[in-house]
Design a protein around this motif. Sequence first.
Motif, PDB file in Angstrom:
ATOM      1  N   UNK A  64       0.600  -1.657  -0.506  1.00 32.90           N
ATOM      2  CA  UNK A  64       0.159  -0.008  -0.471  1.00 32.90           C
ATOM      3  C   UNK A  64       1.122   0.985   0.178  1.00 32.90           C
ATOM      4  N   UNK A  65       0.803   2.104  -0.612  1.00 33.16           N
ATOM      5  CA  UNK A  65       1.387   3.431  -0.946  1.00 33.16           C
ATOM      6  C   UNK A  65       2.564   3.264  -1.173  1.00 33.16           C
ATOM      7  N   UNK A  66       2.716   2.174  -2.136  1.00 33.56           N
ATOM      8  CA  UNK A  66       4.703   1.780  -1.896  1.00 33.56           C
ATOM      9  C   UNK A  66       5.444   1.117  -1.438  1.00 33.56           C
ATOM     10  N   UNK A  67       4.646   0.631  -0.004  1.00 34.11           N
ATOM     11  CA  UNK A  67       5.703  -0.351   1.008  1.00 34.11           C
ATOM     12  C   UNK A  67       4.518  -1.544   1.217  1.00 34.11           C
ATOM     13  N   UNK A  68       5.515  -2.704   1.455  1.00 37.24           N
ATOM     14  CA  UNK A  68       5.102  -3.750   1.874  1.00 37.24           C
ATOM     15  C   UNK A  68       4.446  -3.296   3.477  1.00 37.24           C
ATOM     16  N   UNK A  69       2.658  -3.246   3.907  1.00 32.94           N
ATOM     17  CA  UNK A  69       2.837  -3.522   5.435  1.00 32.94           C
ATOM     18  C   UNK A  69       1.593  -4.875   5.315  1.00 32.94           C
ATOM     19  N   UNK A  70       1.910  -5.018   7.085  1.00 31.17           N
ATOM     20  CA  UNK A  70       1.258  -5.984   7.288  1.00 31.17           C
ATOM     21  C   UNK A  70      -0.216  -5.934   7.282  1.00 31.17           C
ATOM     22  N   UNK A  71      -0.341  -7.496   7.126  1.00 30.35           N
ATOM     23  CA  UNK A  71      -2.071  -7.310   6.277  1.00 30.35           C
ATOM     24  C   UNK A  71      -2.797  -7.104   7.617  1.00 30.35           C
ATOM     25  N   UNK A  72      -4.170  -6.348   7.459  1.00 36.39           N
ATOM     26  CA  UNK A  72      -5.224  -6.400   8.438  1.00 36.39           C
ATOM     27  C   UNK A  72      -5.393  -7.395   8.624  1.00 36.39           C
ATOM     28  N   UNK A  73      -5.845  -7.824   7.801  1.00 36.77           N
ATOM     29  CA  UNK A  73      -7.100  -9.864   7.379  1.00 36.77           C
ATOM     30  C   UNK A  73      -6.907 -10.380   8.765  1.00 36.77           C
ATOM     31  N   UNK A  74      -6.436 -10.524   9.285  1.00 41.88           N
ATOM     32  CA  UNK A  74      -5.487 -11.117  10.318  1.00 41.88           C
ATOM     33  C   UNK A  74      -6.493 -12.294  11.336  1.00 41.88           C
ATOM     34  N   UNK A  75      -5.901 -13.409  11.510  1.00 39.93           N
ATOM     35  CA  UNK A  75      -7.574 -14.468  12.000  1.00 39.93           C
ATOM     36  C   UNK A  75      -7.708 -14.931  13.006  1.00 39.93           C
ATOM     37  N   UNK A  76      -7.606 -13.270  13.675  1.00 37.01           N
ATOM     38  CA  UNK A  76      -7.911 -12.742  15.472  1.00 37.01           C
ATOM     39  C   UNK A  76      -9.263 -11.768  14.859  1.00 37.01           C
ATOM     40  N   UNK A  77      -9.586 -11.127  13.941  1.00 36.38           N
ATOM     41  CA  UNK A  77     -10.715 -11.198  13.394  1.00 36.38           C
ATOM     42  C   UNK A  77     -12.119 -12.065  14.245  1.00 36.38           C
ATOM     43  N   UNK A  78     -11.806 -13.221  13.009  1.00 33.83           N
ATOM     44  CA  UNK A  78     -13.041 -13.746  13.731  1.00 33.83           C
ATOM     45  C   UNK A  78     -12.887 -14.299  14.921  1.00 33.83           C
ATOM     46  N   UNK A  79     -12.042 -14.988  15.360  1.00 32.85           N
ATOM     47  CA  UNK A  79     -12.044 -14.998  16.822  1.00 32.85           C
ATOM     48  C   UNK A  79     -12.241 -14.261  17.616  1.00 32.85           C
ATOM     49  N   UNK A  80     -12.281 -12.947  17.443  1.00 35.59           N
ATOM     50  CA  UNK A  80     -12.989 -11.479  18.580  1.00 35.59           C
ATOM     51  C   UNK A  80     -14.861 -11.599  17.653  1.00 35.59           C
ATOM     52  N   UNK A  81     -14.608 -11.394  16.601  1.00 34.11           N
ATOM     53  CA  UNK A  81     -16.390 -11.924  16.501  1.00 34.11           C
ATOM     54  C   UNK A  81     -17.239 -13.291  16.631  1.00 34.11           C
TER      55      UNK A  81
END
Length: 341
Positions: free
Chosen positions: A20-37
């Motif tokens: 994103x914006x020319x940089x490799x960044x950590x994905x926000x699509x993390x397994x903890x999303x589903x665990x929290x929900x």
Amino acid sequence: MYKVIYDDRQSGHDPLYLVTNGKFVKSREHPDRAANMLKACSEAGFEIRKAKQFDRKHIHAVHSERYVKFLETAFDEWAKIPGSGAEVIPNVFPVADEAICPTSTVGRAGFHISDLAAPIGAGTWQAALGAAEAALTAAECILEGDKTAYALCRPPGHHAFSERASGYCFLNNAAIAANYLTNDNSKVALLDVDVHHGNGSQDIFYSRDDVFFASIHADPNTTYPFFWGYPEQNGKGKGEGYTANVPLPIGTNDEQFILGLNSLLQKIDDFKPDRLVISLGLDTFGGDPYKLFNLTTGCYRRMSKEIAKLGIATVIIQEGGYLCDQLGDNLTEFLTGIIDQ
Ligand SMILES: [Zn+2]
């Protein structure tokens, strides 16, 4: 009791990076999303059910066989390339419709993945299949007489095209569920309330008049997916007039959102659908890491109460919504609002 469909295979997808914006960044699509929900659903007293297995034909009705085969085999083939990275990430993309799908793994990665935010890792295929089967299971609950059912899908699906992955999405769970619900010639509305436009879903149903696609989202002039989600995109051929887009500015608040939502609900009501599928993104929240819209937790209940006025059986499919303290509350506010009339 409210049924929540989840499949444990979904937690095996753990993408590392996106560009994103020319940089490799950590994905926000993390397994903890589903665990929290899932935890929030459990605490709300909902019934958690496992996804059932479905005949692959329900997925092939939306996605080409060669694409599904690619998703299933890409990681193993990629791992055989000497010196390859930990995830399948393409480095070249076809830009013309006449492009031919090549035989090499790298070439097919470019053909079947359209951006740098949908890397395929070891657990991606099984997770995507689990999410699609969760969506089908929720749709089946509706066919069996339930008024609502919720599929906690992860990875999400609304950016997946018939044969291209993009934006965290591989199989289009909402489109698969919506198409499944048309099998008895029913009319289906697919309403996408994620902060990002549901470009894959729009494209899949763009020429059809039996599925009305409606999306409210951040203005694509400024926000991903950039090329789709404009008001003038309203379907083609037989599908002309069966797509509706409401783009809103960055910083949109509760009142602006509900106003835009109601304009789409009016169009959906005019279409007179038999069933509704909702692509539920919770990344419209002011505290979401994307920080695009400024909705409050209370808006999720308002939103679902407005939707419930349509009075039709509704399948809710999880799309975006990223880790923040209120993620679970925002979900349960939406889910309970839709039955709490
Ligand atoms: Zn989103």
